[in-house]
Scaffold this active site. Structure first.
Site, PDB file in Angstrom:
ATOM      1  N   ARG A  35       0.825  -1.214   0.000  1.00 11.53           N
ATOM      2  CA  ARG A  35       0.000   0.000   0.000  1.00 11.53           C
ATOM      3  C   ARG A  35       0.859   1.263   0.000  1.00 11.53           C
ATOM      4  O   ARG A  35       0.481   2.270  -0.601  1.00 11.53           O
ATOM      5  CB  ARG A  35      -0.907   0.021   1.223  1.00 11.53           C
ATOM      6  CG  ARG A  35      -2.044  -0.948   1.084  1.00 11.53           C
ATOM      7  CD  ARG A  35      -2.912  -0.931   2.300  1.00 11.53           C
ATOM      8  NE  ARG A  35      -4.120  -1.708   2.020  1.00 11.53           N
ATOM      9  CZ  ARG A  35      -5.022  -2.006   2.921  1.00 11.53           C
ATOM     10  NH1 ARG A  35      -4.884  -1.609   4.165  1.00 11.53           N
ATOM     11  NH2 ARG A  35      -6.089  -2.699   2.583  1.00 11.53           N
ATOM     12  N   LYS A 198     -15.139 -17.293   4.678  1.00 13.95           N
ATOM     13  CA  LYS A 198     -16.600 -17.345   4.812  1.00 13.95           C
ATOM     14  C   LYS A 198     -17.363 -17.034   3.540  1.00 13.95           C
ATOM     15  O   LYS A 198     -17.002 -16.135   2.793  1.00 13.95           O
ATOM     16  CB  LYS A 198     -17.028 -16.352   5.895  1.00 13.95           C
ATOM     17  CG  LYS A 198     -16.575 -16.766   7.269  1.00 13.95           C
ATOM     18  CD  LYS A 198     -17.328 -16.020   8.340  1.00 13.95           C
ATOM     19  CE  LYS A 198     -16.605 -14.762   8.729  1.00 13.95           C
ATOM     20  NZ  LYS A 198     -17.310 -13.810   9.492  1.00 13.95           N
ATOM     21  N   GLY A 354      -6.826  -8.769   1.049  1.00 13.87           N
ATOM     22  CA  GLY A 354      -5.576  -8.718   1.803  1.00 13.87           C
ATOM     23  C   GLY A 354      -4.873 -10.061   1.874  1.00 13.87           C
ATOM     24  O   GLY A 354      -3.662 -10.154   1.665  1.00 13.87           O
TER      25      GLY A 354
HETATM   26  N1  LIG Z   1     -10.243 -24.470   4.898  1.00 14.98           N
HETATM   27  C1  LIG Z   1     -10.045 -23.417   5.668  1.00 14.98           C
HETATM   28  N2  LIG Z   1     -10.270 -23.451   6.988  1.00 14.98           N
HETATM   29  C2  LIG Z   1     -10.055 -22.386   7.768  1.00 14.98           C
HETATM   30  N3  LIG Z   1      -9.617 -21.199   7.309  1.00 14.98           N
HETATM   31  C3  LIG Z   1      -9.367 -21.103   6.004  1.00 14.98           C
HETATM   32  C4  LIG Z   1      -9.565 -22.189   5.115  1.00 14.98           C
HETATM   33  N4  LIG Z   1      -9.227 -21.782   3.875  1.00 14.98           N
HETATM   34  C5  LIG Z   1      -8.829 -20.499   3.985  1.00 14.98           C
HETATM   35  N5  LIG Z   1      -8.906 -20.078   5.262  1.00 14.98           N
HETATM   36  C6  LIG Z   1      -8.514 -18.770   5.813  1.00 14.98           C
HETATM   37  O1  LIG Z   1      -9.207 -17.718   5.211  1.00 14.98           O
HETATM   38  C7  LIG Z   1      -8.486 -16.545   5.461  1.00 14.98           C
HETATM   39  C8  LIG Z   1      -8.662 -15.566   4.335  1.00 14.98           C
HETATM   40  O2  LIG Z   1     -10.000 -15.289   4.135  1.00 14.98           O
HETATM   41  P1  LIG Z   1     -10.517 -13.908   3.549  1.00 14.98           P
HETATM   42  O3  LIG Z   1     -10.264 -12.830   4.550  1.00 14.98           O
HETATM   43  O4  LIG Z   1     -11.914 -14.154   3.123  1.00 14.98           O
HETATM   44  O5  LIG Z   1      -9.562 -13.688   2.278  1.00 14.98           O
HETATM   45  P2  LIG Z   1      -9.163 -12.328   1.560  1.00 14.98           P
HETATM   46  O6  LIG Z   1      -8.552 -11.419   2.600  1.00 14.98           O
HETATM   47  O7  LIG Z   1      -8.177 -12.717   0.511  1.00 14.98           O
HETATM   48  O8  LIG Z   1     -10.455 -11.786   1.011  1.00 14.98           O
HETATM   49  C9  LIG Z   1      -7.034 -16.934   5.608  1.00 14.98           C
HETATM   50  O9  LIG Z   1      -6.560 -16.494   6.848  1.00 14.98           O
HETATM   51  C10 LIG Z   1      -7.064 -18.458   5.532  1.00 14.98           C
HETATM   52  O10 LIG Z   1      -6.241 -19.081   6.496  1.00 14.98           O
HETATM   53  O1  LIG Z   2      -7.224  -2.601   5.710  1.00 17.51           O
HETATM   54  C1  LIG Z   2      -8.236  -2.064   5.275  1.00 17.51           C
HETATM   55  O2  LIG Z   2      -9.283  -2.761   4.772  1.00 17.51           O
HETATM   56  P1  LIG Z   2      -9.235  -4.353   4.380  1.00 17.51           P
HETATM   57  O3  LIG Z   2      -8.928  -5.114   5.631  1.00 17.51           O
HETATM   58  O4  LIG Z   2     -10.617  -4.610   3.864  1.00 17.51           O
HETATM   59  O5  LIG Z   2      -8.181  -4.517   3.322  1.00 17.51           O
HETATM   60  C2  LIG Z   2      -8.395  -0.572   5.190  1.00 17.51           C
HETATM   61  O6  LIG Z   2      -7.235   0.096   5.631  1.00 17.51           O
HETATM   62  C3  LIG Z   2      -9.635  -0.130   5.955  1.00 17.51           C
HETATM   63  O7  LIG Z   2      -9.488  -0.413   7.304  1.00 17.51           O
HETATM   64  P2  LIG Z   2     -10.785  -0.623   8.224  1.00 17.51           P
HETATM   65  O8  LIG Z   2     -11.448  -1.906   7.783  1.00 17.51           O
HETATM   66  O9  LIG Z   2     -10.270  -0.682   9.652  1.00 17.51           O
HETATM   67  O10 LIG Z   2     -11.692   0.565   7.997  1.00 17.51           O
END
Ligand SMILES: Nc1ncnc2c1ncn2[C@@H]1O[C@H](COP(=O)(O)OP(=O)(O)O)[C@@H](O)[C@H]1O
Ligand SMILES: O=C(OP(=O)(O)O)[C@H](O)COP(=O)(O)O
Length: 402
Positions: A35, A198, A354
């Protein structure tokens, strides 16, 4: 689009909202500076024009006022390295000291303000707070794509005070153009790869994508809700029971829209959520009761890879397994390799989210895909068709504070 290319910043003080909400380890080392790197071209253009720059950002989610753990002073040194010049720091984002430091800035100089979220007014979108921030610059630039889905004081409300002097930075413009390309100008076959923890986080996006894609691949934790909904045994794997009906609905919708919905056929299971767990490979829907699925299996990796390699447009959001543990990174890595190969063969690949971005950089592939978005929630919301407050505030042609 009103980008900074429309202005010569010579002699101007540009107040730039950036998203320097970067992950820090226990020793305050930045573990992913994507970023920050993303905002450099905007800062450099303004400095090169002969302007000066005041940077404002949040870091984390501080609960109760100033907290050193969330201080932006931890990133000053790294920012100075990225910009190849000194960076001044104001330990309070508003007030006399910030005003004095901003006034004293000479052409080519950079000032970073302390974490905006040390004031609760930031997240409340407080207009008086936005006005105080606005005093610090002549021109407002929004380059904080990662935070564009928040209607906060510094991301949206502040724009009112710059009716004729508000611009998109290059990062923001690039992110919007790439998302647009995926949504409205995708070359076919178009494949979306959804993963992560999820289903509920991504329902709206999945529904929207069913209107657009040829192939929809679903892996990661969310796939087990689909497996259970179809009557499979998923042991203690992640599952949202209240989303099972919806999962079946999405499968039906895919059929109607003639979208090729591809779910895992096998899975790597573990006897504990741990890097040293015992593991095995089983067919989808046949997980013993006290085991959990933590990655896609080898057959699935092959199946997904074939589809990905034959695609011309790829959107990837969410890892295929718990890639943070080496034992469960194999599926995510196989998908990453296929995305890289498709990109080499001319496909356009956009990585959003992320954790997906972190996975791609864990494998060292960040330069071998077309674009790694700096947005998580912001990209999801934009792609779902929502208007982002940070974007709207720049487009809106109001004539001053309401
Ligand atoms: N089968 C699984 N069981 C538990 N957690 C999982 C599984 N597959 C992926 N994850 C977890 O999902 C998380 C990412 O999910 P998410 O936040 O939705 O992705 P992104 O940030 O790319 O959108 C990761 O920390 C990963 O460890
Ligand atoms: O990390 C961020 O968003 P993201 O976790 O959705 O990538 C942004 O900096 C926004 O942060 P926030 O979800 O605490 O408002």
């Amino acid at each position: 689009m009103n980008t900074i290319d429309f202005l010569n910043f010579s002699g101007k003080k540009a107040l730039i909202r950036v998203d320097f909400n970067v992950p820090l380890d226990d020793h305050f080392n930045i573990t992913d500076d994507n970023r920050m790197v993303g905002a450099v071209p905007t800062i450099e253009k303004i400095l090169k024009d002969g302007g000066s720059v005041i940077l404002m950002s949040h870091l984390g989610r501080p609960k109760d006022g100033p907290d050193d753990k969330y201080s932006l002073r931890h990133i000053v040194k790294h920012l100075a390295i990225l910009l190849n010049r000194d960076v001044h720091f104001a330990p309070d984002c508003i007030g006399e000291d910030a005003i004095a430091k901003s006034k004293a800035l000479k052409s080519g100089e950079v000032l970073l303000l302390e974490n905006l979220r040390f004031y609760k007014e930031e997240e409340k979108g407080d207009e008086a707070f936005a006005k105080k921030l606005a005093q610090l610059g002549d021109v407002y630039v929004n380059d904080a794509f990662g935070t564009a889905h928040r209607a906060h004081a510094s991301t949206a409300i502040i724009a009112k005070f710059f009716p004729d002097a508000k611009y998109f930075g290059y990062l923001m413009a690039g992110e919007l153009a790439n998302a647009e390309k995926i949504l409205n100008h995708a070359e076919r076959p178009f494949t979306a790869i959804m993963g992560g923890a999820k289903v509920s986080d991504k329902i709206l996006l999945i529904e929207k994508l069913l209107e657009k894609v040829d192939n929809l691949i679903i892996g990661g934790g969310m796939a087990y809700t689909f497996a259970k909904a179809q009557g499979g045994q998923i042991g203690t794997s992640l599952c949202e029971d209240d989303k099972m009906a919806l999962a079946l609905e999405l499968m039906e919708k895919a059929k109607q829209k003639k979208v090729n919905l591809i779910l895992p056929v096998d899975t790597i299971i573990a006897d504990a959520f741990s890097p040293d767990a015992k593991t095995a490979v089983v067919k989808t829907g046949t997980i013993p009761s006290d085991w959990m699925g933590l990655d896609i299996g080898p057959e699935t990796a092959k199946l997904f890879s074939e589809v990905i390699k034959n695609s011309k447009t790829i959107l990837w959001n969410g890892p295929m397994g718990v890639f943070e543990m080496d034992k469960f990174e194999v599926g995510t890595k196989a998908v990453a390799v296929a995305v890289v190969e498709a990109t080499k063969n001319g496909a356009f690949s956009l990585i959003g989210g992320g954790d997906s971005a972190a996975a791609v950089s864990k494998f060292g592939f960040e330069d071998q895909v077309s674009y790694v978005s700096t947005g998580g929630g912001a990209l999801l919301e934009y792609m779902e068709g929502k208007e982002l407050p940070g974007v709207k505030a720049i487009y809106h042609s109001g004539s001053g504070p309401e």
